[in-house]
Design a protein around this motif. Sequence first.
Motif, PDB file in Angstrom:
ATOM      1  N   UNK A  10      53.172  95.025  26.472  1.00 32.20           N
ATOM      2  CA  UNK A  10      52.486  93.840  25.941  1.00 32.20           C
ATOM      3  C   UNK A  10      52.015  92.958  27.099  1.00 32.20           C
ATOM      4  N   UNK A  11      52.866  92.770  28.105  1.00 28.89           N
ATOM      5  CA  UNK A  11      52.492  91.957  29.267  1.00 28.89           C
ATOM      6  C   UNK A  11      51.332  92.593  30.037  1.00 28.89           C
ATOM      7  N   UNK A  12      51.420  93.909  30.228  1.00 30.25           N
ATOM      8  CA  UNK A  12      50.329  94.606  30.921  1.00 30.25           C
ATOM      9  C   UNK A  12      49.013  94.468  30.153  1.00 30.25           C
ATOM     10  N   UNK A  13      49.087  94.641  28.848  1.00 30.91           N
ATOM     11  CA  UNK A  13      47.873  94.543  28.036  1.00 30.91           C
ATOM     12  C   UNK A  13      47.331  93.110  28.006  1.00 30.91           C
ATOM     13  N   UNK A  14      48.228  92.136  28.002  1.00 30.13           N
ATOM     14  CA  UNK A  14      47.803  90.725  28.028  1.00 30.13           C
ATOM     15  C   UNK A  14      47.116  90.432  29.355  1.00 30.13           C
ATOM     16  N   UNK A  15      47.715  90.886  30.440  1.00 29.31           N
ATOM     17  CA  UNK A  15      47.125  90.697  31.761  1.00 29.31           C
ATOM     18  C   UNK A  15      45.749  91.349  31.829  1.00 29.31           C
ATOM     19  N   UNK A  16      45.650  92.550  31.307  1.00 26.01           N
ATOM     20  CA  UNK A  16      44.363  93.252  31.312  1.00 26.01           C
ATOM     21  C   UNK A  16      43.340  92.506  30.461  1.00 26.01           C
ATOM     22  N   UNK A  17      43.760  91.994  29.336  1.00 24.44           N
ATOM     23  CA  UNK A  17      42.865  91.235  28.465  1.00 24.44           C
ATOM     24  C   UNK A  17      42.334  89.990  29.186  1.00 24.44           C
ATOM     25  N   UNK A  18      43.220  89.292  29.899  1.00 25.51           N
ATOM     26  CA  UNK A  18      42.799  88.118  30.672  1.00 25.51           C
ATOM     27  C   UNK A  18      41.801  88.511  31.760  1.00 25.51           C
ATOM     28  N   UNK A  19      42.097  89.605  32.430  1.00 26.83           N
ATOM     29  CA  UNK A  19      41.212  90.078  33.491  1.00 26.83           C
ATOM     30  C   UNK A  19      39.875  90.543  32.909  1.00 26.83           C
ATOM     31  N   UNK A  20      39.906  91.214  31.761  1.00 28.89           N
ATOM     32  CA  UNK A  20      38.662  91.618  31.094  1.00 28.89           C
ATOM     33  C   UNK A  20      37.774  90.408  30.834  1.00 28.89           C
ATOM     34  N   UNK A  21      38.390  89.340  30.373  1.00 29.26           N
ATOM     35  CA  UNK A  21      37.644  88.117  30.068  1.00 29.26           C
ATOM     36  C   UNK A  21      37.009  87.532  31.332  1.00 29.26           C
ATOM     37  N   UNK A  22      37.799  87.432  32.405  1.00 33.11           N
ATOM     38  CA  UNK A  22      37.260  86.939  33.677  1.00 33.11           C
ATOM     39  C   UNK A  22      36.125  87.831  34.173  1.00 33.11           C
ATOM     40  N   UNK A  23      36.376  89.113  34.158  1.00 28.27           N
ATOM     41  CA  UNK A  23      35.366  90.069  34.628  1.00 28.27           C
ATOM     42  C   UNK A  23      34.062  89.904  33.848  1.00 28.27           C
ATOM     43  N   UNK A  24      34.152  89.885  32.535  1.00 27.35           N
ATOM     44  CA  UNK A  24      32.943  89.775  31.712  1.00 27.35           C
ATOM     45  C   UNK A  24      32.192  88.469  31.969  1.00 27.35           C
ATOM     46  N   UNK A  25      32.923  87.399  32.223  1.00 26.20           N
ATOM     47  CA  UNK A  25      32.282  86.115  32.524  1.00 26.20           C
ATOM     48  C   UNK A  25      31.500  86.191  33.826  1.00 26.20           C
ATOM     49  N   UNK A  26      32.125  86.698  34.876  1.00 28.46           N
ATOM     50  CA  UNK A  26      31.492  86.672  36.191  1.00 28.46           C
ATOM     51  C   UNK A  26      30.458  87.768  36.380  1.00 28.46           C
ATOM     52  N   UNK A  27      30.688  88.935  35.830  1.00 25.89           N
ATOM     53  CA  UNK A  27      29.730  90.029  36.036  1.00 25.89           C
ATOM     54  C   UNK A  27      28.410  89.739  35.319  1.00 25.89           C
ATOM     55  N   UNK A  28      28.451  88.911  34.274  1.00 21.34           N
ATOM     56  CA  UNK A  28      27.226  88.603  33.535  1.00 21.34           C
ATOM     57  C   UNK A  28      26.535  87.331  34.034  1.00 21.34           C
ATOM     58  N   UNK A  29      27.110  86.664  35.031  1.00 19.78           N
ATOM     59  CA  UNK A  29      26.492  85.446  35.560  1.00 19.78           C
ATOM     60  C   UNK A  29      25.195  85.809  36.294  1.00 19.78           C
ATOM     61  N   UNK A  30      24.108  85.143  35.940  1.00 19.22           N
ATOM     62  CA  UNK A  30      22.797  85.459  36.523  1.00 19.22           C
ATOM     63  C   UNK A  30      22.714  85.113  38.004  1.00 19.22           C
ATOM     64  N   UNK A  31      23.640  84.308  38.511  1.00 21.12           N
ATOM     65  CA  UNK A  31      23.626  83.943  39.928  1.00 21.12           C
ATOM     66  C   UNK A  31      24.407  84.918  40.801  1.00 21.12           C
ATOM     67  N   UNK A  32      25.016  85.928  40.187  1.00 22.70           N
ATOM     68  CA  UNK A  32      25.764  86.930  40.951  1.00 22.70           C
ATOM     69  C   UNK A  32      24.779  87.952  41.501  1.00 22.70           C
ATOM     70  N   UNK A  33      24.811  88.154  42.818  1.00 26.45           N
ATOM     71  CA  UNK A  33      23.892  89.104  43.445  1.00 26.45           C
ATOM     72  C   UNK A  33      24.260  90.541  43.059  1.00 26.45           C
ATOM     73  N   UNK A  34      23.303  91.420  43.166  1.00 23.10           N
ATOM     74  CA  UNK A  34      23.512  92.833  42.794  1.00 23.10           C
ATOM     75  C   UNK A  34      24.617  93.483  43.639  1.00 23.10           C
ATOM     76  N   UNK A  35      24.627  93.304  44.965  1.00 22.48           N
ATOM     77  CA  UNK A  35      25.721  93.929  45.732  1.00 22.48           C
ATOM     78  C   UNK A  35      27.107  93.430  45.300  1.00 22.48           C
ATOM     79  N   UNK A  36      27.232  92.132  45.047  1.00 20.74           N
ATOM     80  CA  UNK A  36      28.527  91.603  44.609  1.00 20.74           C
ATOM     81  C   UNK A  36      28.863  92.083  43.202  1.00 20.74           C
TER      82      UNK A  36
END
Length: 185
Positions: A10-36
């Motif tokens: 449950x802790x591992x899945x919760x951690x992954x869920x939190x990380x999924x949320x962060x990842x989805x927020x930042x990877x979709x930001x239009x100011x993030x360059x392609x290499x990053x």
Amino acid sequence: EKGVISEHYVKLDKEKSDIDSLYNTYVSDTNLSVPQKNNLTTSYNEFVASHNKVKNKVNEVIQDGFINESEMAQVDSELLKYENQSNQLLRSICHALDDIEINRNNKAVADAKKQLQQEIGEVNSKVGDLDNTINTTFKDNVIDEAERNSIKQNLNTLKSEKTDVDKQYEQLYKNTHLAGQLKID
């Protein structure tokens, strides 16, 4: 022991869920360059693979209800890899955040520079209007009241435009994010 393992799942899945949320927020930001974005995606995919390997290895080891030292070492090894991938992903997220901030600032500076150039263009236009008014006024070597008022109006407009440009210039020049070549340009 299965209860303890379930809690860790449950802790591992919760951690992954939190990380999924962060990842989805930042990877979709239009100011993030392609290499990053590519770096972040790679780190995230490696993290997900490591997450799945840990869970699969634990399931494999506990399947028969017994665990020996070799199996425990395998689980520990997968957990260490998982921790390393988590840390790598965290570093990638931090780099992505830095990249997003830099790109936002650069865009703001470029927008402000464009606006200042437009203001300068307006000043140039007003100078041209004033020049035209003066040339037509001095053609007959007589300045009547209407021509005098036109010249005054053009001078006041020019003064107002210059004040606008000065304000924008001061605002840009005082910007702490504006440094180096951007300040010179």
